[in-house]
Structures are given as structure tokens and as C-alpha cells.
Design a protein around this motif. Structure first.
Motif, PDB file in Angstrom:
ATOM      1  N   ALA A 238      -2.805   2.893  -9.312  1.00  0.00           N
ATOM      2  CA  ALA A 238      -3.810   1.964  -9.132  1.00  0.00           C
ATOM      3  C   ALA A 238      -4.076   1.977  -7.644  1.00  0.00           C
ATOM      4  O   ALA A 238      -2.902   2.429  -6.690  1.00  0.00           O
ATOM      5  N   ALA A 239      -5.284   1.618  -7.323  1.00  0.00           N
ATOM      6  CA  ALA A 239      -5.618   1.437  -5.875  1.00  0.00           C
ATOM      7  C   ALA A 239      -5.043   0.053  -5.405  1.00  0.00           C
ATOM      8  O   ALA A 239      -5.229  -0.882  -5.908  1.00  0.00           O
ATOM      9  N   ILE A 240      -4.230   0.068  -4.166  1.00  0.00           N
ATOM     10  CA  ILE A 240      -3.491  -1.232  -3.928  1.00  0.00           C
ATOM     11  C   ILE A 240      -3.763  -1.329  -2.275  1.00  0.00           C
ATOM     12  O   ILE A 240      -4.405  -0.578  -1.788  1.00  0.00           O
ATOM     13  N   ALA A 241      -3.617  -2.785  -2.015  1.00  0.00           N
ATOM     14  CA  ALA A 241      -3.665  -3.052  -0.503  1.00  0.00           C
ATOM     15  C   ALA A 241      -2.529  -3.657  -0.124  1.00  0.00           C
ATOM     16  O   ALA A 241      -2.092  -4.635  -0.897  1.00  0.00           O
ATOM     17  N   MET A 242      -2.008  -3.653   1.027  1.00  0.00           N
ATOM     18  CA  MET A 242      -1.020  -4.436   1.499  1.00  0.00           C
ATOM     19  C   MET A 242      -0.980  -5.123   2.861  1.00  0.00           C
ATOM     20  O   MET A 242      -0.739  -4.667   3.852  1.00  0.00           O
ATOM     21  N   PRO A 243      -2.040  -6.158   2.928  1.00  0.00           N
ATOM     22  CA  PRO A 243      -2.356  -6.757   4.067  1.00  0.00           C
ATOM     23  C   PRO A 243      -1.282  -7.209   4.665  1.00  0.00           C
ATOM     24  O   PRO A 243      -0.359  -7.972   3.837  1.00  0.00           O
ATOM     25  N   HIS A 244      -1.464  -7.757   5.878  1.00  0.00           N
ATOM     26  CA  HIS A 244      -0.355  -8.349   6.726  1.00  0.00           C
ATOM     27  C   HIS A 244      -0.713  -8.634   7.936  1.00  0.00           C
ATOM     28  O   HIS A 244      -1.733  -8.078   8.565  1.00  0.00           O
ATOM     29  N   ALA A 245       0.116  -9.528   8.860  1.00  0.00           N
ATOM     30  CA  ALA A 245      -0.224  -9.677  10.195  1.00  0.00           C
ATOM     31  C   ALA A 245       1.092  -9.926  10.880  1.00  0.00           C
ATOM     32  O   ALA A 245       2.168 -10.279  10.029  1.00  0.00           O
ATOM     33  N   PHE A 246       1.150  -9.931  12.071  1.00  0.00           N
ATOM     34  CA  PHE A 246       2.517 -10.380  12.851  1.00  0.00           C
ATOM     35  C   PHE A 246       2.484 -11.468  13.174  1.00  0.00           C
ATOM     36  O   PHE A 246       1.616 -12.131  13.629  1.00  0.00           O
TER      37      PHE A 246
ATOM     38  N   ASP B 286      12.308 -15.380   7.324  1.00  0.00           N
ATOM     39  CA  ASP B 286      12.729 -14.431   6.229  1.00  0.00           C
ATOM     40  C   ASP B 286      11.342 -13.391   5.791  1.00  0.00           C
ATOM     41  O   ASP B 286      10.491 -13.472   6.612  1.00  0.00           O
ATOM     42  N   SER B 287      11.522 -12.914   4.615  1.00  0.00           N
ATOM     43  CA  SER B 287      10.277 -11.873   4.213  1.00  0.00           C
ATOM     44  C   SER B 287       9.921 -12.557   2.852  1.00  0.00           C
ATOM     45  O   SER B 287      10.658 -12.701   1.849  1.00  0.00           O
ATOM     46  N   HIS B 288       8.685 -12.161   2.773  1.00  0.00           N
ATOM     47  CA  HIS B 288       7.903 -12.703   1.462  1.00  0.00           C
ATOM     48  C   HIS B 288       6.857 -11.703   1.294  1.00  0.00           C
ATOM     49  O   HIS B 288       6.276 -11.382   2.033  1.00  0.00           O
ATOM     50  N   VAL B 289       6.592 -11.867  -0.313  1.00  0.00           N
ATOM     51  CA  VAL B 289       5.485 -10.716  -0.563  1.00  0.00           C
ATOM     52  C   VAL B 289       4.682 -11.609  -1.753  1.00  0.00           C
ATOM     53  O   VAL B 289       5.308 -12.157  -2.665  1.00  0.00           O
ATOM     54  N   ALA B 290       3.429 -11.941  -1.377  1.00  0.00           N
ATOM     55  CA  ALA B 290       2.569 -12.608  -2.338  1.00  0.00           C
ATOM     56  C   ALA B 290       1.611 -11.506  -3.249  1.00  0.00           C
ATOM     57  O   ALA B 290       1.113 -10.460  -2.500  1.00  0.00           O
ATOM     58  N   ILE B 291       1.617 -11.445  -4.482  1.00  0.00           N
ATOM     59  CA  ILE B 291       1.140 -10.267  -5.292  1.00  0.00           C
ATOM     60  C   ILE B 291      -0.089 -10.681  -5.927  1.00  0.00           C
ATOM     61  O   ILE B 291       0.045 -11.952  -6.545  1.00  0.00           O
ATOM     62  N   GLY B 292      -1.147 -10.310  -5.844  1.00  0.00           N
ATOM     63  CA  GLY B 292      -2.253 -10.491  -6.599  1.00  0.00           C
ATOM     64  C   GLY B 292      -2.750  -9.420  -7.667  1.00  0.00           C
ATOM     65  O   GLY B 292      -2.944  -8.421  -6.908  1.00  0.00           O
ATOM     66  N   ILE B 293      -2.791  -9.723  -8.759  1.00  0.00           N
ATOM     67  CA  ILE B 293      -3.340  -8.626  -9.800  1.00  0.00           C
ATOM     68  C   ILE B 293      -4.836  -9.314 -10.052  1.00  0.00           C
ATOM     69  O   ILE B 293      -5.116 -10.242 -10.585  1.00  0.00           O
TER      70      ILE B 293
ATOM     71  N   PHE C  28      -0.465  -6.651  -2.174  1.00  0.00           N
ATOM     72  CA  PHE C  28       0.679  -7.104  -1.853  1.00  0.00           C
ATOM     73  C   PHE C  28       0.552  -7.463  -0.551  1.00  0.00           C
ATOM     74  O   PHE C  28       0.476  -6.723   0.476  1.00  0.00           O
ATOM     75  N   LEU C  29       0.589  -8.885  -0.307  1.00  0.00           N
ATOM     76  CA  LEU C  29       0.143  -9.453   1.001  1.00  0.00           C
ATOM     77  C   LEU C  29       1.643  -9.898   1.516  1.00  0.00           C
ATOM     78  O   LEU C  29       2.510 -10.544   1.289  1.00  0.00           O
ATOM     79  N   LEU C  30       1.718  -9.225   2.506  1.00  0.00           N
ATOM     80  CA  LEU C  30       3.305  -9.165   3.328  1.00  0.00           C
ATOM     81  C   LEU C  30       3.307 -10.417   4.296  1.00  0.00           C
ATOM     82  O   LEU C  30       2.298 -10.514   4.751  1.00  0.00           O
ATOM     83  N   ALA C  31       4.149 -11.018   4.338  1.00  0.00           N
ATOM     84  CA  ALA C  31       4.643 -12.008   5.396  1.00  0.00           C
ATOM     85  C   ALA C  31       6.096 -11.983   5.793  1.00  0.00           C
ATOM     86  O   ALA C  31       7.047 -12.138   5.022  1.00  0.00           O
ATOM     87  N   VAL C  32       6.297 -11.120   6.942  1.00  0.00           N
ATOM     88  CA  VAL C  32       7.349 -10.644   7.202  1.00  0.00           C
ATOM     89  C   VAL C  32       7.702 -11.270   8.700  1.00  0.00           C
ATOM     90  O   VAL C  32       6.727 -10.987   9.894  1.00  0.00           O
ATOM     91  N   GLY C  33       8.938 -11.672   9.052  1.00  0.00           N
ATOM     92  CA  GLY C  33       9.113 -12.324  10.179  1.00  0.00           C
ATOM     93  C   GLY C  33       9.730 -11.421  11.352  1.00  0.00           C
ATOM     94  O   GLY C  33       9.242 -11.399  12.601  1.00  0.00           O
ATOM     95  N   GLN C  34      10.554 -10.399  10.912  1.00  0.00           N
ATOM     96  CA  GLN C  34      11.048  -9.381  11.993  1.00  0.00           C
ATOM     97  C   GLN C  34      10.661  -8.154  11.692  1.00  0.00           C
ATOM     98  O   GLN C  34      10.524  -7.458  10.616  1.00  0.00           O
ATOM     99  N   ALA C  35      10.424  -7.317  12.829  1.00  0.00           N
ATOM    100  CA  ALA C  35       9.914  -5.787  12.820  1.00  0.00           C
ATOM    101  C   ALA C  35      10.783  -5.144  11.779  1.00  0.00           C
ATOM    102  O   ALA C  35      10.322  -4.286  10.834  1.00  0.00           O
TER     103      ALA C  35
END
Length: 155
Positions: free
Chosen positions: A60-68, A74-81, A104-111
């Protein structure tokens, strides 16, 4: 990195008219769980303009947007179907748009955590049948069980 997908951060049958609405909906899930600050959607949308995250996979075509954002713990991923695909620019060719079905929307604290999470996700994106199962599943819990099983196999 101890990481788990949780049903509270998975939205099936997500309705959105465009990527901004889709991202904002997923950030709302992250905010409800205390994972990100109120301004995270703006940070993600701004970064998406400069560094698109659409990716065509076999499944499938996916996207994984995120920001620093160093405020993220911690690390989190919100998923939208998505119920209907929304357009994201292709990360490999900014001129091309992709009809994305899974975000897959990423929310990550550390590089270093982001690198570990990306490694897991990039492996997952190679799993054509798993992505197709995600598209056909309407249970947040079932999607988490499937993804967490995959992560455990990789550990």
C-alpha cells in the motif's frame, strides 16, 4: 528500545479530505494520551512541506509524517487506516503525489530512538501481506496485536 503499538493510537476507517486533516486527527490521538504538545500538528505539517514522507510499498502507499520535538518522552506511533486515500508527496520524488491509505505518525523523543523505530517500520513496510491485512482490518486491537507480534519477531 521498548516499544509497543497501542489501540488508543490506532484509528481505523479514518475519514479525512486531505493530509492536513489526517495528520491533525492522528495528533489528536497522541495529545489525548499525553504523548505530544498542542503544537505538534503544526510542527509535523511544516516538516512535511520540506521533507515529504509518502512512500509507495508493494502492499500500500503509506506515509510516516513526524517532527522533531525534544519535549516528547518515549516513542509513539499513531496509525491511521484511511477510509479513502489522501494525497501525500512522494519522499523519493517531491513532484509526485501518492494516494496514501495508511499513515504512521511518529512521535519520537530521541534521535537514536527514531533510527530504531524507522528500522522496525522499514522492515514492516516490506511485509506486503501485513499491510494488506491492516487495510482489511477494522479492529484497532487486532492491528496492534499483528504489529506487536511482528516487532517481537524482530527483537
Amino acid at each position: 528500545m521498548k516499544f509497543q503499538f497501542v489501540p488508543e493510537l490506532v484509528k481505523t476507517d479514518l475519514e479525512a479530505v486531505n493530509q492536513k486533516e489526517a495528520i491533525t486527527s492522528l495528533v489528536t490521538l497522541l495529545r489525548k494520551e499525553g504523548c505530544v504538545q498542542d503544537d505538534y500538528a503544526g510542527l509535523v505539517l511544516e516538516r512535511e512541506q520540506q521533507y515529504p514522507t509518502g512512500l509507495q510499498t508493494k502492499g500500500a502507499a503509506i506515509a510516516m509524517p513526524h517532527a522533531f520535538d525534544e519535549r516528547i518522552k518515549d516513542s509513539h506511533v499513531a496509525i491511521g487506516i484511511l477510509k479513502d486515500a489522501v494525497s501525500f508527496h512522494n519522499m523519493e520524488d517531491m513532484e509526485e503525489s501518492l494516494n496514501v491509505h495508511i499513515i504512521f505518525l511518529l512521535a519520537v523523543g530521541q534521535a537514536h530512538e527514531q533510527l530504531e523505530m524507522l528500522k522496525i517500520l522499514m522492515g514492516l513496510f516490506q511485509e506486503e501481506t501485513m499491510l494488506q491485512k491492516m487495510l482489511a482490518t477494522h479492529s484497532s486491537q487486532a492491528i496492534c496485536d499483528m504489529l506487536n507480534g511482528y516487532v517481537q519477531q524482530q527483537a
